[in-house]
Write a protein that holds these residues in place. Structure first.
Motif, short mmCIF file in Angstrom:
data_model
loop_
_atom_site.label_atom_id
_atom_site.label_comp_id
_atom_site.label_asym_id
_atom_site.label_seq_id
_atom_site.Cartn_x
_atom_site.Cartn_y
_atom_site.Cartn_z
N ASP A 1 36.95 -33.95 -34.49
CA ASP A 1 37.77 -32.75 -34.73
C ASP A 1 37.03 -31.79 -35.65
O ASP A 1 37.03 -30.56 -35.43
CB ASP A 1 39.11 -33.16 -35.34
N GLN B 1 36.02 -27.91 -35.05
CA GLN B 1 36.44 -26.84 -35.96
C GLN B 1 35.25 -25.99 -36.39
O GLN B 1 35.38 -24.77 -36.60
CB GLN B 1 37.12 -27.43 -37.19
N SER C 1 41.48 -26.78 -21.79
CA SER C 1 41.73 -28.17 -21.43
C SER C 1 40.95 -28.48 -20.16
O SER C 1 40.35 -27.59 -19.54
CB SER C 1 43.22 -28.44 -21.22
N ASP D 1 49.12 -26.12 -27.18
CA ASP D 1 49.93 -26.02 -28.39
C ASP D 1 51.44 -25.99 -28.11
O ASP D 1 52.20 -25.39 -28.86
CB ASP D 1 49.52 -24.78 -29.19
N ASP E 1 46.55 -37.74 -31.70
CA ASP E 1 47.39 -36.69 -32.27
C ASP E 1 47.28 -35.43 -31.43
O ASP E 1 46.17 -34.97 -31.12
CB ASP E 1 46.94 -36.39 -33.70
N GLY E 2 48.42 -34.87 -31.09
CA GLY E 2 48.45 -33.64 -30.30
C GLY E 2 48.80 -33.85 -28.85
O GLY E 2 49.18 -32.89 -28.17
N GLU F 1 52.87 -33.66 -29.15
CA GLU F 1 53.41 -32.48 -29.85
C GLU F 1 52.68 -31.19 -29.48
O GLU F 1 53.19 -30.09 -29.70
CB GLU F 1 53.37 -32.68 -31.36
N TYR G 1 48.41 -29.49 -28.64
CA TYR G 1 47.11 -29.35 -29.27
C TYR G 1 46.46 -28.08 -28.74
O TYR G 1 46.52 -27.78 -27.54
CB TYR G 1 46.22 -30.55 -28.94
N ARG H 1 46.48 -33.73 -21.22
CA ARG H 1 46.84 -33.71 -22.64
C ARG H 1 46.06 -34.78 -23.42
O ARG H 1 45.56 -34.51 -24.52
CB ARG H 1 48.34 -33.94 -22.81
N THR I 1 42.23 -33.91 -23.58
CA THR I 1 41.95 -32.77 -24.45
C THR I 1 42.17 -33.12 -25.91
O THR I 1 41.33 -32.82 -26.78
CB THR I 1 42.84 -31.58 -24.05
N ALA I 2 43.31 -33.77 -26.22
CA ALA I 2 43.62 -34.10 -27.61
C ALA I 2 42.71 -35.19 -28.17
O ALA I 2 42.64 -35.36 -29.40
CB ALA I 2 45.07 -34.54 -27.73
N ARG J 1 39.58 -35.07 -28.19
CA ARG J 1 38.51 -34.33 -28.87
C ARG J 1 37.13 -34.95 -28.62
O ARG J 1 36.34 -35.16 -29.54
CB ARG J 1 38.80 -34.25 -30.37
#
Length: 605
Positions: free
Chosen positions: A335, A339, A360, A372, A391-392, A395, A397, A556, A559-560, A562
């Protein structure tokens, strides 16, 4: 070569029946085509595919300028480096894919296909007129030999489906039937798309040995002509091609010669095109397309600039992190490296801001996740079955967005915080762990990949501000293939094109079973119960709604997780070509993709 036994007992169908009550003994009549869901769009008496010119003239040549080289003309095995185009241009399969329909096949070598409701078996009947380029007939024996040989000794891309075949038997003078040992509705289609070779050509020879001594014989419209590794390779249209009147092939294979000239790198190929050494050129850099294609041949009209739209998923293109390496096993580290990647600055610097970022794996299509946003409905139901979600995934991402300046302070601050959470801090100007070990990795590039190197140079400058200084290794095409096949890299450029009908290839791309299989496409080394399960759900969906929901859920999780630092995409392809080269007015939904150039193009004075 090992002895191959083609006799399979008919009672192997019992093995398929054992998979459960879903196996049905009912089936429709043999058909001219098959679709993954529903019925083929074209009727049995169709004249040609809708995205071709059935009256296109025959003749002329197309010349490509290619970066790199090759040392083999045997494209069906893992060994050696063969021109990638040979896999699609030398051999035909029983069925052919219509690129204007999501995963629909029509007969090529086969005049019909038959299967039951649950697709636990499939049967093909060969066209009586089908012939190899040397004039010999294509027989059921050739088909059965090709399937087992390629399925056991060929490239890993062919082996997964073959392992799911419980039995293969000749059921008539021109018919062959495959029975499956696994519940997988895509298999009936996949088995229609295997290359068919001439068995007699390979008697006494090792099939899995690469090289240039043996010119493979296929049944396609093209045969290998003159060639010299490192310099050029030509494909000549067979004037006696057997299938010119087959509806699927009408309007295709119009060019008399297809030539590939090889050069050192991408910059040289462009200069060769400008000098008239090639008569077509694909440009992937939007800024270059807008600013450097105004040379005299374009101004005079001798070179035409064509924008080809498409409606296919973006796939995933970027820099993949090999999680087999300890340095990339922590998702917080991956991650952080995402970033730190300043896409907005890079897009402006290299592409004039013309590209959009891939969000994605199935972005730009009905199969992609909404960035997101939380998962809902069937997508959430499918995800909730697994406890190894990143994570993501549930919820939502989304990739970071910088302010477009080179400093990217917000992104770097977030990256530093994530590295600290993972146990890495800057000590004396260098990112280190508590043992004092420096955080570093190597980026593997291919010689001549100028645009990729420009991207990496910008990225390295950003990482230096975090106390991270990666090394960069550039190798030739052969070494690059050898190292990526063996997963011998830390980070490398990665591009996986995806379709509107994803299927069993997803296991080869990111299934657990391919993580340790050298030569597979699972470069990130992922082993995930959620990913494996969602691929299974997608493959066995019986409705379009469940298929799309399962694919969105898979998107999902991928992609999440990473694994990849995504780059950009365009929903237009850019092709510069001589004014004599033409293409159909109707563009297939996949645009400039497989089956477009050179298959449907023609030459006209």
């Amino acid at each position: 070569m090992k002895t191959i036994n083609f006799h399979f007992f008919r009672n192997t169908i019992l093995a398929a029946a054992a998979i459960g009550a879903s196996v049905s003994l009912t089936h429709a009549e043999p058909s001219h085509g098959i679709a993954m869901y529903g019925e083929p769009a074209l009727p049995p008496d169709f004249v040609s595919l809708p995205h071709v010119n059935p009256d296109a003239p025959k003749g002329g040549e197309i010349v490509f300028a290619e970066a790199g080289s090759y040392d083999s003309i045997h494209p069906l095995i893992r060994k050696g480096s063969a021109p990638w185009q040979l896999r699609f241009m030398l051999f035909e399969s029983l069925m052919g894919r219509s690129w204007d329909e999501p995963f629909t096949l029509y007969g090529v070598l086969a005049e019909s296909i038959d299967t039951d409701d649950s697709r636990s078996w499939v049967e093909f009947t060969l066209r009586e007129e089908a012939k190899f380029s040397d004039g010999s007939p294509v027989t059921v024996e050739d088909v059965m030999w090709s399937y087992e040989t390629v399925g056991t000794l060929g490239h890993p891309r062919y082996q997964g489906a073959w392992k799911k075949v419980a039995g293969m038997e000749q059921t008539g003078p021109r018919s062959v039937k495959f029975t499956f040992n696994t519940e997988d509705r895509e298999l009936a289609l996949l088995l229609g798309m295997r290359p068919i070779l001439k068995k007699a050509q390979w008697e006494g020879r090792d099939f899995d040995t690469s090289g240039i001594d043996l010119i493979p014989i296929g049944s396609s419209p093209y045969m290998i002509g003159e060639f010299e590794p490192g310099r050029y390779l030509t494909l000549k249209r067979n004037p006696d091609y057997w299938g010119k009147d087959v509806p699927f092939m009408r309007g295709q294979a119009n060019l008399d010669e297809i030539r590939f000239d090889y050069y050192g790198d991408g910059d040289v190929t462009f200069e060769a095109f400008k000098a008239g050494e090639a008569n077509t050129f694909r440009e992937t850099n939007a800024r270059k397309w807008a600013t450097q294609f105004d040379f005299p041949a374009v101004q005079s009209g001798d070179i035409v600039l064509s924008d080809i739209p498409h409606q296919r998923p973006t796939g995933i293109k970027g820099y993949v992190m090999n999680t087999r390496r300890p340095v990339f096993q922590d998702i917080r580290v991956r991650d952080a490296l995402i970033q730190a990647f300043n896409y907005e600055f890079l897009n402006q610097s290299l592409y004039g801001g013309a590209q959009k970022r891939i969000q994605s794996y199935f972005h730009n299509s009905v199969l992609g996740m909404a960035p997101d946003t939380p998962a809902e409905g069937r997508v959430r139901d499918f995800l909730m079955q697994y406890d190894d979600l990143p994570d993501g995934a549930l919820e939502g991402y989304a990739l970071p967005v910088s302010d477009g300046t080179e400093r990217n302070r917000k992104g770097l601050r977030r990256a530093m915080a994530l590295m600290e959470e993972a146990g890495w801090t800057v000590q004396d100007g260098v990112m280190k762990n508590t043992n004092g070990d420096a955080f570093t990795f190597d980026i593997l590039l291919k010689n001549g990949a100028t645009e990729t190197r420009q991207t990496i140079d910008i990225y390295i400058e950003a990482l230096k501000r975090m106390g991270i200084t990666p090394s960069v290794t550039s190798v030739d095409s052969a070494q690059y293939k050898e190292r990526t096949n063996a997963f011998d890299f830390d980070m490398v450029y990665y591009w996986r094109g995806l379709s509107l009908s994803p299927g069993n290839e997803q296991r080869l791309y990111w299934g657990s079973g391919s993580a340790d299989q050298e030569g597979s496409r699972n470069w990130m080394g992922v082993q995930s119960a959620a990913i494996d399960g969602l691929i299974d759900t997608m493959l066995n969906a019986t409705s379009q709604d469940d298929f799309r929901a399962a694919t969105k859920a898979l998107d999902r999780v991928l992609t999440a997780s990473r694994f990849v630092i995504p780059l950009g995409y365009s929903d237009l392809s850019h092709i510069a070509h001589s004014k004599q080269l033409k293409y159909p007015e109707k563009i297939q939904m996949y645009g400039d993709y497989l089956g477009f150039q050179p298959e449907t193009w023609w030459y006209e004075e």
